[in-house]
Design a protein around this motif. Sequence first.
Motif, PDB file in Angstrom:
ATOM      1  N   GLN A 207      -7.246  -7.144 -31.783  1.00 11.17           N
ATOM      2  CA  GLN A 207      -7.581  -7.555 -33.147  1.00 11.17           C
ATOM      3  C   GLN A 207      -6.282  -7.856 -33.900  1.00 11.17           C
ATOM      4  O   GLN A 207      -5.675  -6.969 -34.488  1.00 11.17           O
ATOM      5  N   PRO A 208      -5.832  -9.120 -33.865  1.00 13.31           N
ATOM      6  CA  PRO A 208      -4.494  -9.472 -34.370  1.00 13.31           C
ATOM      7  C   PRO A 208      -4.216  -9.054 -35.810  1.00 13.31           C
ATOM      8  O   PRO A 208      -3.116  -8.578 -36.108  1.00 13.31           O
ATOM      9  N   ALA A 209      -5.175  -9.235 -36.698  1.00  8.48           N
ATOM     10  CA  ALA A 209      -4.920  -8.907 -38.108  1.00  8.48           C
ATOM     11  C   ALA A 209      -4.627  -7.420 -38.276  1.00  8.48           C
ATOM     12  O   ALA A 209      -3.681  -7.031 -38.984  1.00  8.48           O
ATOM     13  N   GLN A 210      -5.437  -6.587 -37.621  1.00  6.75           N
ATOM     14  CA  GLN A 210      -5.216  -5.142 -37.726  1.00  6.75           C
ATOM     15  C   GLN A 210      -3.932  -4.718 -37.003  1.00  6.75           C
ATOM     16  O   GLN A 210      -3.197  -3.851 -37.480  1.00  6.75           O
ATOM     17  N   LEU A 211      -3.675  -5.351 -35.858  1.00  8.39           N
ATOM     18  CA  LEU A 211      -2.472  -5.009 -35.096  1.00  8.39           C
ATOM     19  C   LEU A 211      -1.214  -5.342 -35.900  1.00  8.39           C
ATOM     20  O   LEU A 211      -0.271  -4.542 -35.966  1.00  8.39           O
ATOM     21  N   ARG A 212      -1.201  -6.508 -36.535  1.00  2.51           N
ATOM     22  CA  ARG A 212      -0.076  -6.899 -37.372  1.00  2.51           C
ATOM     23  C   ARG A 212       0.150  -5.876 -38.477  1.00  2.51           C
ATOM     24  O   ARG A 212       1.272  -5.458 -38.745  1.00  2.51           O
ATOM     25  N   ARG A 213      -0.939  -5.464 -39.121  1.00  7.32           N
ATOM     26  CA  ARG A 213      -0.834  -4.519 -40.232  1.00  7.32           C
ATOM     27  C   ARG A 213      -0.319  -3.158 -39.761  1.00  7.32           C
ATOM     28  O   ARG A 213       0.485  -2.517 -40.448  1.00  7.32           O
TER      29      ARG A 213
ATOM     30  N   ALA B 146      12.799   0.096 -37.768  1.00  7.10           N
ATOM     31  CA  ALA B 146      12.064  -0.827 -38.637  1.00  7.10           C
ATOM     32  C   ALA B 146      12.154  -2.253 -38.100  1.00  7.10           C
ATOM     33  O   ALA B 146      11.149  -2.979 -38.048  1.00  7.10           O
ATOM     34  N   ILE B 147      13.362  -2.652 -37.681  1.00  2.19           N
ATOM     35  CA  ILE B 147      13.545  -3.992 -37.129  1.00  2.19           C
ATOM     36  C   ILE B 147      12.668  -4.185 -35.895  1.00  2.19           C
ATOM     37  O   ILE B 147      12.027  -5.228 -35.714  1.00  2.19           O
ATOM     38  N   ASP B 148      12.599  -3.153 -35.057  1.00  2.00           N
ATOM     39  CA  ASP B 148      11.786  -3.229 -33.839  1.00  2.00           C
ATOM     40  C   ASP B 148      10.313  -3.421 -34.182  1.00  2.00           C
ATOM     41  O   ASP B 148       9.616  -4.257 -33.587  1.00  2.00           O
ATOM     42  N   SER B 149       9.814  -2.664 -35.166  1.00  2.00           N
ATOM     43  CA  SER B 149       8.408  -2.786 -35.559  1.00  2.00           C
ATOM     44  C   SER B 149       8.115  -4.141 -36.197  1.00  2.00           C
ATOM     45  O   SER B 149       7.080  -4.767 -35.932  1.00  2.00           O
ATOM     46  N   PHE B 150       9.030  -4.590 -37.073  1.00  2.00           N
ATOM     47  CA  PHE B 150       8.846  -5.917 -37.662  1.00  2.00           C
ATOM     48  C   PHE B 150       8.833  -6.998 -36.576  1.00  2.00           C
ATOM     49  O   PHE B 150       8.054  -7.954 -36.647  1.00  2.00           O
ATOM     50  N   SER B 151       9.677  -6.849 -35.572  1.00  2.00           N
ATOM     51  CA  SER B 151       9.745  -7.846 -34.499  1.00  2.00           C
ATOM     52  C   SER B 151       8.449  -7.883 -33.702  1.00  2.00           C
ATOM     53  O   SER B 151       7.956  -8.955 -33.336  1.00  2.00           O
ATOM     54  N   HIS B 152       7.871  -6.704 -33.428  1.00  2.22           N
ATOM     55  CA  HIS B 152       6.566  -6.672 -32.753  1.00  2.22           C
ATOM     56  C   HIS B 152       5.497  -7.344 -33.609  1.00  2.22           C
ATOM     57  O   HIS B 152       4.658  -8.090 -33.097  1.00  2.22           O
ATOM     58  N   ALA B 153       5.526  -7.077 -34.901  1.00  2.00           N
ATOM     59  CA  ALA B 153       4.544  -7.692 -35.799  1.00  2.00           C
ATOM     60  C   ALA B 153       4.701  -9.202 -35.821  1.00  2.00           C
ATOM     61  O   ALA B 153       3.712  -9.951 -35.867  1.00  2.00           O
ATOM     62  N   LEU B 154       5.950  -9.674 -35.774  1.00  2.00           N
ATOM     63  CA  LEU B 154       6.191 -11.130 -35.795  1.00  2.00           C
ATOM     64  C   LEU B 154       5.748 -11.794 -34.493  1.00  2.00           C
ATOM     65  O   LEU B 154       5.470 -12.993 -34.474  1.00  2.00           O
ATOM     66  N   GLN B 155       5.666 -11.031 -33.406  1.00  2.00           N
ATOM     67  CA  GLN B 155       5.096 -11.581 -32.177  1.00  2.00           C
ATOM     68  C   GLN B 155       3.599 -11.828 -32.344  1.00  2.00           C
ATOM     69  O   GLN B 155       3.044 -12.759 -31.771  1.00  2.00           O
ATOM     70  N   VAL B 156       2.966 -10.985 -33.148  1.00  2.00           N
ATOM     71  CA  VAL B 156       1.535 -11.149 -33.417  1.00  2.00           C
ATOM     72  C   VAL B 156       1.301 -12.246 -34.454  1.00  2.00           C
ATOM     73  O   VAL B 156       0.373 -13.052 -34.328  1.00  2.00           O
ATOM     74  N   ALA B 157       2.167 -12.279 -35.478  1.00  2.00           N
ATOM     75  CA  ALA B 157       2.017 -13.247 -36.577  1.00  2.00           C
ATOM     76  C   ALA B 157       3.354 -13.950 -36.810  1.00  2.00           C
ATOM     77  O   ALA B 157       4.094 -13.604 -37.737  1.00  2.00           O
TER      78      ALA B 157
END
Length: 569
Positions: free
Chosen positions: A383-389, A407-418
Motif C-alpha cells: 500500500q504505497p500511500a501508507q508505506l510512504r507515510r 533520517a536520511i535513510d528513512s527519507f530515501s526509502h520513502a522517496l523510492q516509494v514516492a
Amino acid sequence: MRRFVAYGWFVLVLTGCAAVPHRTATPSTASPQPLARIVVATPDPDHDLLAQLLAGELALSGADLKAASQSYDKAMMISRDPEVAGKAAALAIAIHNPDAAQRAIDRWQVLGATPAQLAQARAQLAVEQGKTEEARRQLSALITSGDKDAWRMFGRVLIGSRDQALAANLLESLATPDRLPADPKAWLAMSELGEQLGRHAYAQQIADGALKRFGTAETYAWAAQLKLNNGDRSGGLSLLRQAQVKDPDNIGLRLTYASLLGQSGQYAQASHLLEKGPQNAQTYALRAALAANAKDNKTLEQVYKQLSQSPDDVRNASAYLLGQLAEVLGRKDEALKWYDQVPDDDDHAFDADLRSAILLQDLGRSAEAHQQLAEMQTDYLDQPAQLRRAYEVDADLYLREKRYTEAIDSFSHALQVAPDDPDLLYGRGLAYAEIGKIDPAVADFRRLLQVKPDDIDASNALGFTLADSGRDLSEAERLIAAARAAKPNDPSIADSWGWLQYRLGHLDQAVEVLRNAWQTGKDADVGVHLGEVLWKQGRREQAQQVFDEVRRVDPHNVTLQQTLKRLQP
C-alpha cells in the motif's frame, strides 16, 4: 501370497466358461451385455437449464450484460420458474434489446408474473423506447395494481430512465397528491425523485403536502433539506428545529441539525442539542469536534469521560476518537491504550498506529517508536500511500532526535516509494544540511524547486544553505529575496536574510534584521546567529546576553554549543 491366490481364483472364474461343452443351438442375437444397449440422453448446452443459468451468472460476475442476457433468454424457455423470465426481461431492457425484452415479458406472463411486475417491466420497456403514452398506461396500471410495493416499483422505472425529461413528465402527471397513498415514505420518495430529476417546484409541492398531511419528523427533515438546497438556511434550520421537537430521540435529526448549527458557528447551541437524548458513536464524534472548534476543553473532558464509560459497542467503535481525546487532554499513556484497541479492520487503524509511534517517542520510548514504524513498513508494503507515510514519520522522529543519518535513510526509502515528493525532498535536504553534506542538500532543494518552482520554503532553505556554506551568494541572495517578498513577516526567512548579510560582510544590516527576527519569535537558532554577529562586531557583552537568553529558551541547543566552541575555543 494371499493376494496371488485370490487373483488366480478370479482368473479361473472368468475363464471357466472355456471348459463348457460347445452348444449347437442357434446363437441368440441378443447382446451378451444388456447394459451396452442403454443410451443416456445428454442435452446440448442450449437446452441445459443449469448450464445456461451458470453461464448467465458467470457473465454477470464479469459485467458482460449482453452474454448474460443471451444465456437467460435461453434459460427462460427451458425453466418454469417465473423469476428466471423476470431476470431475462430486466437484462434485455438493460442492454436495450426490445425484441428480447418483449419475448421475456411474454414468457414471464405465461409463467405467472404478477400484474404489478408485468406493468413495471412493460413501463420500463416503453420508457426505454420513448413511448410516452404506453409508459403512462403501464405506470397507471402499476400504481392501481394494489401491490404493496407499487410506488417503489414506480420510482425504479423512472430513476433508471435515460431520458430524464420523459421521466420527469411522467412523475408530475402520475404521482399527484390525489393519487399518492397514505404513506409518508411514498410522498417523500416522490419528492426526492422530483428533486433529482430537476423538478424543484414539484418536489417542493409534494414535500409541503407531506408536511401538512402527516407532520412526521421525516417530513419536516426533508422539507428542511429542500430549503437548504435552495439556499434558505434560516428556513431549513427552523424546520429542523420543529422536526427535532417532534422526535427528540431521533439521532439522525439531531446530528443534521447540530451539524448545521456548528457550520453557522453556533457551537454551544449545537453541543447542548447533542448532549440530550440517546448517544451513539456519531453523536460523541460530533460533540468532540464541536468542542474542539470552540476550544472548549471542559466539554472535551466531559465527552471523553462519557464515551469511555459508554456501552461496549459504542466504546469499541470509538477507540480512535478516545485516543485523540486523550491526546488533546494530555493523557498520553491513556491515548496509547485506546489506539492499541483500534481494530485492524477499522478505517483509522493505520492512523492509530502512527499516532502510537509519535506518542511513544514523546514518552521517551524512542526504540519502541521506531520498532512500531518498522513493523508498519512491513505490513503496508503493498500500500504505497501508507508505506510512504510510515517512512516519513520515521524520518521525522529521527530528525527530532537529531539522528540525521537515520533520517536520511528513512527519507530515501520513502522517496523510492514516492519519487520527487516535495515534502520528502525538503526533509532529506534539511537532514543533509545538518550533517554538513552540502552537495546532496543543495541537490535535493534544487530538485524540489524543479518539481515545485513556487515553493517558498524550498527557496529559503536552498538560499540559507548556500549562504551558510559561503557559496553562490548571488544565487542565495536572489532566492532569499524572493522568499522574503512572499512572506515578509516570517522569522525564519528573516533569519536567512540576516545570515546572508553577515556572510556578505554587512554586519550592521545583519544585526538589525536578526534582532527583529529574534524579538519576534525567540527562535533559538535565530538568537545564536544574532549573538555570533554581535560577537564578530566586538560587542561581546551583548552577544553573551543573547547567548544566555538562548540557553534559557533551549538549554540543549546544539547550534549554540557548536558556536560557542568556535567563538570561545
